[in-house]
Design a protein around this motif. Structure first.
Motif, PDB file in Angstrom:
ATOM      1  N   PRO A  41       0.832  -1.219   0.000  1.00  6.93           N
ATOM      2  CA  PRO A  41       0.000   0.000   0.000  1.00  6.93           C
ATOM      3  C   PRO A  41       0.861   1.260   0.000  1.00  6.93           C
ATOM      4  O   PRO A  41       1.832   1.362   0.752  1.00  6.93           O
ATOM      5  N   ASP A  67      -9.350  -2.541  -5.861  1.00 11.61           N
ATOM      6  CA  ASP A  67      -9.281  -1.977  -4.514  1.00 11.61           C
ATOM      7  C   ASP A  67     -10.235  -2.736  -3.616  1.00 11.61           C
ATOM      8  O   ASP A  67     -11.247  -3.255  -4.077  1.00 11.61           O
ATOM      9  N   VAL A  68      -9.917  -2.769  -2.332  1.00  6.56           N
ATOM     10  CA  VAL A  68     -10.845  -3.367  -1.382  1.00  6.56           C
ATOM     11  C   VAL A  68     -12.163  -2.592  -1.422  1.00  6.56           C
ATOM     12  O   VAL A  68     -13.234  -3.180  -1.538  1.00  6.56           O
ATOM     13  N   GLN A  69     -12.066  -1.293  -1.362  1.00 14.28           N
ATOM     14  CA  GLN A  69     -13.261  -0.457  -1.308  1.00 14.28           C
ATOM     15  C   GLN A  69     -12.971   0.888  -1.965  1.00 14.28           C
ATOM     16  O   GLN A  69     -11.843   1.353  -1.959  1.00 14.28           O
ATOM     17  N   LEU A  72     -11.050   5.706  -5.399  1.00 14.80           N
ATOM     18  CA  LEU A  72     -10.181   6.887  -5.357  1.00 14.80           C
ATOM     19  C   LEU A  72      -9.166   6.869  -6.496  1.00 14.80           C
ATOM     20  O   LEU A  72      -8.956   7.876  -7.169  1.00 14.80           O
ATOM     21  N   PRO A  91     -16.800  -7.884  -0.226  1.00 17.70           N
ATOM     22  CA  PRO A  91     -18.165  -8.397  -0.252  1.00 17.70           C
ATOM     23  C   PRO A  91     -18.848  -8.295   1.106  1.00 17.70           C
ATOM     24  O   PRO A  91     -19.757  -9.050   1.386  1.00 17.70           O
ATOM     25  N   PHE A  93     -17.289  -8.278   4.430  1.00 14.98           N
ATOM     26  CA  PHE A  93     -16.401  -8.400   5.591  1.00 14.98           C
ATOM     27  C   PHE A  93     -15.188  -7.526   5.322  1.00 14.98           C
ATOM     28  O   PHE A  93     -15.350  -6.386   4.886  1.00 14.98           O
ATOM     29  N   GLY A  94     -13.998  -8.007   5.564  1.00 16.11           N
ATOM     30  CA  GLY A  94     -12.834  -7.125   5.382  1.00 16.11           C
ATOM     31  C   GLY A  94     -12.414  -6.937   3.944  1.00 16.11           C
ATOM     32  O   GLY A  94     -11.711  -5.998   3.607  1.00 16.11           O
ATOM     33  N   GLY A  95     -12.855  -7.842   3.066  1.00 12.36           N
ATOM     34  CA  GLY A  95     -12.464  -7.738   1.667  1.00 12.36           C
ATOM     35  C   GLY A  95     -11.320  -8.662   1.307  1.00 12.36           C
ATOM     36  O   GLY A  95     -10.551  -9.077   2.161  1.00 12.36           O
ATOM     37  N   GLU A  96     -11.234  -9.011   0.016  1.00 13.66           N
ATOM     38  CA  GLU A  96     -10.120  -9.827  -0.457  1.00 13.66           C
ATOM     39  C   GLU A  96      -8.879  -8.950  -0.579  1.00 13.66           C
ATOM     40  O   GLU A  96      -8.965  -7.786  -0.957  1.00 13.66           O
ATOM     41  N   CYS A  97      -7.736  -9.557  -0.330  1.00 14.04           N
ATOM     42  CA  CYS A  97      -6.484  -8.803  -0.297  1.00 14.04           C
ATOM     43  C   CYS A  97      -5.736  -8.876  -1.618  1.00 14.04           C
ATOM     44  O   CYS A  97      -4.569  -8.508  -1.683  1.00 14.04           O
ATOM     45  N   VAL A 124      -4.524  -5.008  -5.745  1.00 14.24           N
ATOM     46  CA  VAL A 124      -4.684  -4.509  -4.375  1.00 14.24           C
ATOM     47  C   VAL A 124      -3.299  -4.342  -3.755  1.00 14.24           C
ATOM     48  O   VAL A 124      -2.404  -5.159  -3.995  1.00 14.24           O
ATOM     49  N   GLY A 125      -3.106  -3.299  -2.983  1.00 21.73           N
ATOM     50  CA  GLY A 125      -1.820  -3.054  -2.343  1.00 21.73           C
ATOM     51  C   GLY A 125      -1.504  -4.118  -1.309  1.00 21.73           C
ATOM     52  O   GLY A 125      -2.119  -4.149  -0.237  1.00 21.73           O
ATOM     53  N   ASN A 126      -0.547  -5.009  -1.630  1.00 18.85           N
ATOM     54  CA  ASN A 126      -0.252  -6.156  -0.765  1.00 18.85           C
ATOM     55  C   ASN A 126       0.942  -6.887  -1.379  1.00 18.85           C
ATOM     56  O   ASN A 126       0.970  -7.116  -2.586  1.00 18.85           O
TER      57      ASN A 126
ATOM     58  N   HIS B   2     -21.668 -15.558  -4.775  1.00 20.55           N
ATOM     59  CA  HIS B   2     -21.323 -14.512  -3.831  1.00 20.55           C
ATOM     60  C   HIS B   2     -21.769 -14.883  -2.418  1.00 20.55           C
ATOM     61  O   HIS B   2     -21.008 -14.839  -1.458  1.00 20.55           O
ATOM     62  N   VAL B 128      -4.977  -5.613   4.897  1.00 23.13           N
ATOM     63  CA  VAL B 128      -6.299  -6.207   4.665  1.00 23.13           C
ATOM     64  C   VAL B 128      -6.581  -7.327   5.675  1.00 23.13           C
ATOM     65  O   VAL B 128      -7.195  -7.117   6.717  1.00 23.13           O
ATOM     66  N   GLU B 132      -9.026  -8.956   9.806  1.00 23.75           N
ATOM     67  CA  GLU B 132     -10.191  -9.850   9.819  1.00 23.75           C
ATOM     68  C   GLU B 132     -10.078 -10.935  10.882  1.00 23.75           C
ATOM     69  O   GLU B 132     -11.081 -11.539  11.257  1.00 23.75           O
ATOM     70  N   LYS B 152      -5.200   6.148   2.848  1.00 25.11           N
ATOM     71  CA  LYS B 152      -5.226   4.760   3.308  1.00 25.11           C
ATOM     72  C   LYS B 152      -6.437   4.403   4.193  1.00 25.11           C
ATOM     73  O   LYS B 152      -6.966   3.304   4.045  1.00 25.11           O
ATOM     74  N   TYR B 156      -8.533   1.062   3.107  1.00 20.90           N
ATOM     75  CA  TYR B 156      -8.428  -0.130   3.956  1.00 20.90           C
ATOM     76  C   TYR B 156      -9.230   0.117   5.244  1.00 20.90           C
ATOM     77  O   TYR B 156      -8.671   0.145   6.341  1.00 20.90           O
ATOM     78  N   LEU B 158     -11.435  -1.481   7.193  1.00 24.88           N
ATOM     79  CA  LEU B 158     -11.575  -2.390   8.338  1.00 24.88           C
ATOM     80  C   LEU B 158     -10.377  -2.268   9.278  1.00 24.88           C
ATOM     81  O   LEU B 158     -10.535  -2.251  10.503  1.00 24.88           O
TER      82      LEU B 158
END
Lengths: 227, 227
Positions: A41, A67-69, A72, A91, A93-97, A124-126, B2, B128, B132, B152, B156, B158
């Protein structure tokens, strides 16, 4: 438990490879060169795209933005008049990474492949999971910021081992950091000997022409190859 | 698909919560205060630990160090004469991108809980998935470096929403960056209104005493609570 878990993961990755091959076939049919752009990130993926997208001399670029969410980064890039498709991995919860081949496939209907020469998929930043999942790309580019420290190739080896180009970003900050660039490059070569690398600064523009030329060469290679 | 996927994830997280509660019970019985320390790669988790671990005035600290591969951070911390247990998440493919309660549980036999007042669990560098998975912690601390940009918390959410303290690190670099600290804090408050935050620099030591005091207060609170 350990052995079972490895088998489950292998099954997931095998299914992913099948879908990545289907993506790859679609990209080949439409003559699209695809770059999977990855980093931690805040390393500067979007900023480095902003620097080059307007300077590709007739090459038609599009971006798939993971992006997770939120959107931007897509909003930043859309101002460059490049088609940008947003893909959110959250989806509920915290989202896929990471992006996987199926997520990318689900978004391809919104990408104008027939009018695209170069598709950049901004992951995704990871530094971990994105490296595990092929999405059908021709090349993997990773951005490593000098603010992250010299040890990152040793701590996230798969990412550094599976990429085709390393953009060492934020070099304008080198004089303000206790960062040993030679040590970083030594660690990089230990993990991925000789991998192409460029020293860049999205902020000052240093090295950005080289990064653009690298993209143009990938597109030229793709256009020359049999579909 | 989903809906099914969400159910699978809920099942995994439910099992994780069960194991986290078992960890929690062990920590309570031994009177250990546990901090889950999280951030993006290279934000400065280890450097901020190096700054405080030797200054905890009689509080007996231990560290559980989570990494995909290697023991670079554990080696750094071991020189401070603190018990450090290394937990690697790499079973042969790319590695897990986070610690979960079961991984932590598998390592607890190597942590001297009976002689520990404060256990810091340094998670894998990732914004991410670590958010969780509860591991049985009393508090979550996240480090956000000013080199990562102001956006950020929005990207991100969560991670920023579930933490109890935000350490805004590398503030010695502020004068060299196009970083709007007020904008970052605005985004932070949009996601997690009023969450405690401290401006720190692991490099210069600025703000580090405040971070140490926060840790000592958490241990004092834990010692006063019924086991």
């Amino acid at each position: 438990v350990h052995r079972t878990k490895v088998r489950v993961v292998e099954g997931v990755l095998d299914a992913n490879d099948t879908i990545a091959a289907a993506n790859r076939a679609d990209f080949d049919r439409e003559g699209v060169t695809v770059v999977n752009l990855m980093s931690a990130p805040g390393a500067g993926k979007t900023a480095l795209l902003e620097r080059v997208l307007g300077t590709l001399d007739g090459v038609r670029a599009a971006v798939l933005e993971g992006d997770v969410q939120g959107s931007l980064d897509a909003d930043r890039l859309a101002s460059l008049h490049v088609p940008v498709t947003q893909l959110n991995t959250d989806p509920g919860f915290g989202g896929e990474c990471h992006l996987d081949a199926n997520m990318v496939r689900s978004a391809l209907g919104d990408v104008p492949l027939a009018e695209t020469d170069l598709l950049v998929i901004e992951n995704v930043g990871n530094l971990v999971c994105p490296a595990e999942f092929k999405v059908g790309e021709d090349a993997r580019v990773m951005v490593s910021s000098v603010t992250e420290g010299e040890d990152k190739p040793l701590k996230y080896p798969l990412m550094f081992r599976t990429c085709d180009l390393v953009l060492v970003n934020k070099i304008d900050l080198l004089e303000h950091l206790d960062y040993d660039l030679d040590l970083f490059l030594h660690h990089l070569d230990a993990v991925h000997p000789g991998v192409p690398r460029m020293l860049v600064s999205a902020r000052t523009g240093e090295g950005v022409a080289q990064w653009r030329d690298w993209l143009l060469e990938r597109v030229a290679e793709g256009a020359g190859a049999p579909a």
